[in-house]
Every structure is written in structure tokens, then in C-alpha cells.
Design an enzyme around this catalytic site. Structure first.
Site, mmCIF file in Angstrom:
data_model
loop_
_atom_site.group_PDB
_atom_site.id
_atom_site.type_symbol
_atom_site.label_atom_id
_atom_site.label_comp_id
_atom_site.label_asym_id
_atom_site.label_seq_id
_atom_site.Cartn_x
_atom_site.Cartn_y
_atom_site.Cartn_z
ATOM 1 N N ARG A 157 0.855 -1.185 0.000
ATOM 2 C CA ARG A 157 0.000 0.000 0.000
ATOM 3 C C ARG A 157 0.889 1.233 0.000
ATOM 4 O O ARG A 157 1.938 1.253 0.658
ATOM 5 C CB ARG A 157 -0.875 0.036 1.263
ATOM 6 N N GLU B 160 -3.591 7.453 -4.674
ATOM 7 C CA GLU B 160 -3.957 6.898 -5.994
ATOM 8 C C GLU B 160 -5.298 7.455 -6.453
ATOM 9 O O GLU B 160 -6.187 7.633 -5.625
ATOM 10 C CB GLU B 160 -4.071 5.373 -5.894
ATOM 11 N N HIS C 288 -1.141 0.226 -9.838
ATOM 12 C CA HIS C 288 -1.804 -0.705 -8.913
ATOM 13 C C HIS C 288 -2.373 -1.907 -9.680
ATOM 14 O O HIS C 288 -3.576 -2.203 -9.600
ATOM 15 C CB HIS C 288 -2.890 0.002 -8.102
#
Ligand code: 8YV
Length: 319
Positions: free
Chosen positions: A236, A265, A283
């Protein structure tokens, strides 16, 4: 003849697999919250109609949405991380929470190695070099060998173990840092993250997100990793102090980074984009046809199991 109404499911946002949206719509009475012109107004008016929620690890589920769903009984989340999901609010509501661990270990571990190889050997950077015609003017810079180096894994869960498995083919020495020593991992354990970073050539993050791990990779850890060291993040964005990372990269205090996740993000700081010793992916560590299909199947299985038996098949631990 009696007909049973289909359960009402609130889909919090658009799902990464259109086929899953169609499959959910065929089995349940689904409404997508993010499609509503006024989501808060919609929730106030219709929240009491829903018994189920479908969301993803990235979208999560806020406590304020749970508060607007008084008859919520089940949450089925697409993903292994649940740091964006208000687990306490779900438990207080008495809702079951299902998620999709296990099926993405291989693809996430593959991506960790892809980033490690790319940033060390300059794959993306040399692709840019060839395409802009620079090869006819000179040679591409030397890279760093991956094979035989020291790999430090932060978070020795299922994904960390899959990364460690792959290291043997590269004859890498593996060490790890975890809250506790993992009895199944016959690898060198480092009680201190800074000590692991000081030992490792590659620091690979596979730890869960959330308050307990926020900014655990800070300036001191990056300085311990040092000018020959690389950071790989498939966990993360919140785990890394991104401002400290940008200055470490820009000042050459670490050699490079391979990043699949970011603090805000899908916003990626321009300062990171400007650096050539960084490889950036959006991601996508779990984003293969095979893995996303397996994740979708688990989302469906968790819901089907709940509506048939009252329990999801793969619950988030502690829920
Ligand atoms: C996905 C993830 O990108 O599983 C997780 O925790 O972060 C990823 O696999 C995500 O679930 C898609 O929204």
C-alpha cells in the site's frame, strides 16, 4: 406460485471486471452507488432496502455509508486488503465481511519480481531509450545484477512467502521483518525494519496497509537501505513516507524504486514521474485475467454462501 424477491445489493463503485458486474446483476437486484447523481441523497432515501454490499479493496467502505444501511448483513469485497473498509463499523452492524485472499499471491509476487528486474536492469528506461532513437547515438547505462543479491521482505504473510519462494531461482539470500517471527518461514528474521533495510539490497513491501504500518518506511529506513539499495512496493502507498522516498531517490540516497501503489492513488507525484530510477505501475499487481477471474469467483461465492447459509465462505479474520 410464490416468487422470492432477489436480495438488494449496493455496489459501491465500478468493479475492475465488467463480467463480474454482469454476473452480479444476473443473480441479485444491484444498484451502483457511484452511478447515482446524488449518492448521499440516494442513501438517505433507499439505504434501508439493501442487505448486501459489493466493493473492492481500493474503493473500500466508509463507516458513514454503513451507517446509512440499517439492514446491512453482508459485505463482499474484491481484494485481499481491507484497510479502506471500516471493519469496526461492519462488526458493530453485525455484518459478515468476505474478501478474496490467496488467489492473488502468485501474480502479486510475480509483479514484485517484475519491478525488481525492471528497475535494476532499466527495462522500461531502456525501452524509452530505444524508442527515442538514442541507441544510434550511444550505449545504455549499466544496470545492477539481481541474481545472488539480498532480498528483504517486509510482511511475511501469504504474499511475502510467494516472493520468498521465487527468490531461490535467483539464488538470493532472503531475510524478513514481521510483527512476529513466522514459524513456517525458515528464513533469517529481523526484529527491526531498519536492520533488515541495512542488510538488504532489495526491500520488498508485502505488508498490510492501515494505521499500524503507516509510513513505517521513513527516511531512517531508506537511509539504511542506502545508495545501492532498491525499494519495491506492492503493498500500500500508505506504508511509505512518499515525500521521504522522493527526496531519497532524487538525492541518490537509494538506488531506485519499483512502485505499484501510491499514497494518493490514482494521483502520482510529478516528482516521481520525473525520475528515471523509478518504475511506476498503476496498482496492477493482481491485474491478470486469471487472477481477477479467481477474485471475482470468490466475491460471488462469498455472497452466494451468505444468502444460502448465513455465513460468507472466506471471512476477513475477526469478523
Ligand atoms: C486490487 C488489492 O487492485 O487485493 C488488494 O488488496 O489492492 C488489489 O488486488 C484491488 O482489489 C482492486 O480494487
Amino acid at each position: 406460485m410464490t416468487t422470492t424477491a432477489l436480495p438488494r445489493i449496493l455496489q459501491i463503485g465500478r468493479l475492475p471486471l465488467p463480467a463480474l458486474e454482469a454476473e452480479l446483476a444476473a443473480r441479485y437486484n444491484v444498484t451502483c452507488l457511484s452511478d447515482q447523481p446524488d449518492p448521499a441523497g440516494f442513501l438517505a432515501l433507499h439505504g434501508a432496502e439493501f442487505s448486501g454490499v459489493v466493493t473492492t479493496a481500493s474503493i473500500g467502505l466508509k463507516g458513514e455509508v454503513i451507517a446509512a444501511l440499517p439492514h446491512l448483513q453482508v459485505i463482499s469485497s474484491f481484494g485481499v486488503g481491507f484497510d479502506a473498509l471500516d471493519i469496526d463499523a461492519a462488526k458493530a452492524r453485525g455484518a459478515q465481511v468476505g474478501y478474496t485472499p490467496g488467489v492473488l499471491n502468485d501474480c502479486v509476487a510475480d509483479m514484485a519480481f517484475a519491478l525488481m528486474l525492471d528497475v535494476s536492469r532499466g527495462i522500461a528506461a531502456s525501452d524509452r531509450f530505444v524508442r527515442r532513437g538514442a541507441w544510434t547515438q550511444g550505449r545504455f547505462a549499466l544496470g545492477s545484477r539481481v541474481s545472488g543479491k539480498r532480498l528483504g521482505i517486509v510482511g511475511m504473510g501469504r504474499i511475502g512467502e510467494a516472493v520468498a519462494d521465487r527468490a531461490s531461482g535467483f539464488r538470493m539470500e532472503v531475510g524478513y521483518h514481521n510483527r512476529r517471527r513466522n514459524p513456517d518461514a525458515a528464513l533469517q528474521y529481523f526484529e527491526s525494519l531498519t536492520a533488515l533495510a541495512g542488510w538488504a539490497d532489495y526491500l520488498v513491501l508485502t505488508v498490510a496497509g492501515g494505521p499500524a504500518t503507516r509510513h513505517m518506511v521513513d527516511r531512517a529506513v531508506l537511509d539504511a537501505l542506502g545508495p545501492q539499495g532498491f525499494l519495491i512496493n506492492v503493498a500500500r502507498g500508505s506504508v511509505v513516507d512518499e515525500a521521504a522516498l522522493i527526496s531519497a531517490l532524487a538525492e541518490g540516497r537509494i538506488a531506485g524504486a519499483g512502485l505499484d501503489v501510491f499514497e494518493d492513488e490514482p494521483q502520482v507525484p510529478a516528482a516521481l514521474m520525473a525520475l528515471d530510477n523509478v518504475v511506476l505501475t498503476p496498482h496492477t499487481a493482481s491485474a491478470t485475467h486469471e487472477t481477477r477471474r479467481a477474485m471475482a469467483d470468490l466475491v460471488l461465492t462469498n455472497l452466494a454462501s451468505f444468502y444460502a447459509t448465513g455465513s460468507v465462505s472466506v471471512p476477513v479474520p475477526g469478523t
